[in-house]
Design an enzyme around this catalytic site. Sequence first.
Site, PDB file in Angstrom:
ATOM      1  N   LYS B  78      28.913 -46.570  -2.811  1.00  0.00           N
ATOM      2  CA  LYS B  78      28.915 -45.254  -3.679  1.00  0.00           C
ATOM      3  C   LYS B  78      28.930 -45.744  -5.214  1.00  0.00           C
ATOM      4  CE  LYS B  78      31.702 -40.996  -4.107  1.00  0.00           C
ATOM      5  NZ  LYS B  78      32.736 -40.393  -3.850  1.00  0.00           N
ATOM      6  N   SER B 153      31.934 -35.554  -2.056  1.00  0.00           N
ATOM      7  CA  SER B 153      31.225 -36.163  -3.208  1.00  0.00           C
ATOM      8  C   SER B 153      30.306 -37.444  -2.598  1.00  0.00           C
ATOM      9  CB  SER B 153      31.840 -36.485  -4.422  1.00  0.00           C
ATOM     10  OG  SER B 153      32.970 -37.507  -4.201  1.00  0.00           O
ATOM     11  N   SER B 177      36.419 -36.329  -0.135  1.00  0.00           N
ATOM     12  CA  SER B 177      34.881 -36.674  -0.389  1.00  0.00           C
ATOM     13  C   SER B 177      34.400 -37.894   0.402  1.00  0.00           C
ATOM     14  CB  SER B 177      34.929 -37.419  -1.889  1.00  0.00           C
ATOM     15  OG  SER B 177      34.844 -36.326  -2.806  1.00  0.00           O
TER      16      SER B 177
END
Lengths: 95, 488
Positions: B78, B153, B177
Amino acid sequence: MTIQPEAVAKVAKLAKLRLDGDKVGRFASQMDGILAYMETLGALDTTGVEPLYSPVADAVTPMRPDVAVKTCPRDKILANAPQTDGQFFIVPKIV
Amino acid sequence: MSDIIRLSLTEVRDRLARREITAQAAVAACLSRIKATEGRLNAVLHLSAEDALAQAKAMDAAGPDADKRLWGVPVLVKDAICVKDAPTTCGSKILENFVPFYDAACIEKLKAAGAVILGKTNMDEFAMGSSTENSAYKITANPWDTAKVPGGSSGGSAAAVAAGQCFAALGTDTGGSIRQPAAFCGTVGIKPTYGRVSRYGLVAYGSSLDQIGPLTRTADDAAAMLTVIAGHDPKDSTSAAREVPDFEAALAGAADLRGLTIGLPDEYWGEGVDDEVRAACQNAVDAARALGATVVPVSLPHTPYAVATYYIVAMAEASSNLARFDGVRYGYRAPQAQSLEELYELSRSKGFGAEVQRRIVIGTYVLSAGYYDAYYRKAAQVRRLIRQDFLDAFAKCDVLCGPTSPFAAFPIGKMTDDPLQMYLSDIFTISLNLAGLPGLSMPVGLGKTSGMPIGMQLFGPAFEEAAILRTAKVLGGALPKLPEPAGL
């Protein structure tokens, strides 16, 4: 509770944000709903409840030996800066 | 799809170790899958293809190393996590040109274990969002239906793992997330106990809530990844000085759930949950019962206050953390600023997107004089009550179980104009971060109405990741395996 656009602009200023005209009004109306929702916590009696700011059970600050360690070379740090003179960060004139 | 990318992480790792496939072949298979799917998926923000291939070539020349648990395994990361010499934007324009000169602690560990980092995945800007629609760069699609969101997210990481672009991806979880996108994309995702994985090198959002964890296709894969990235780090003062078990070994031989008591929190199974979500999760609970688990009702009575508490704490911490983006030391600088004050204001106003600015403003408001006690301190008090709910529940059971999200993945654009509605959808994931406990989302089937993956969560007491991983492994083995994602 109604948040006035002026109050939003003031808080934005504290946060070093400059919101254009449209955004101030939109944020104000969205904040109204969001803050009203947050205020539902007021219905809960928390008298005598100690606040919990971190989930670490015994939140003690760990200590380390007081030894200087060189971790970040200056040129590497400055490489990400928008403006430098090779030694320092450069900002607009302050005084 | 090539055969290699259909393998699980542990399968490909074992074949790599036996030299049945080369590291170059594993990397090439992922790169080729990324090339074939990325046009529709938009999961990847930055690809280090040449570096990854060069690294794999050197590794093949040196040969497998038995001490490296992830030797040759390609992974994605990420974009909130610093990888040396790779762009780290956190999904924001304000960090568009930021290239860290160091690795996050978890990246150091992955590299030391022989993993090959392919690149960085898309995310909501500064991890603020539940759909990956808040990225400043692009909107990631769900591999099961490209008209739908992948969740957020860590939506890029979840979509990439589900689509076979890599064998595992790192995500971060501040209020769900990792778990919510894992649920939306039909993958496993674990948020470890607060303090289990070092946050050093993670771009901070809510520092008392953030944790890094893996998204994978199986529970064994998650165990393998977590064993590598977990551990004490003096550079993160909240990192726990605890032994890290070999989670993969802890899962070996797990065949049934006899002796396990699963608690079902009433508040997670009632109103507001879509029928197809409840049905799929209920079916998984029935399967757990058939495997020998005892199922008991429990209560987390402060759940109705969790969303308000969470957003006060998260926005307050965000407003403080994001003060560092000032246009001076790194990141975007507005070119036209005449004074320092103007430099701050213009750089931040042009560099941050709308959701980030909204959260900073509200966070500043709840911390400001006159409001601090009514909002921030109050939320911190309720946070203690929420944590106590979990401690009380774990006196009656070993793990807790409930839906990850009230609904399956929703259409792109459906909730972008209504931030409060988006916040409310996080109801089942956020309490865990407030309490600092570990939680995992696992796929439990496809929704009868939507045809989209449904995720179920397992929560454990602090540092009991092994218990939820073991439960997920046994239960996952008993449920029908999901088919290939239908949208690609």
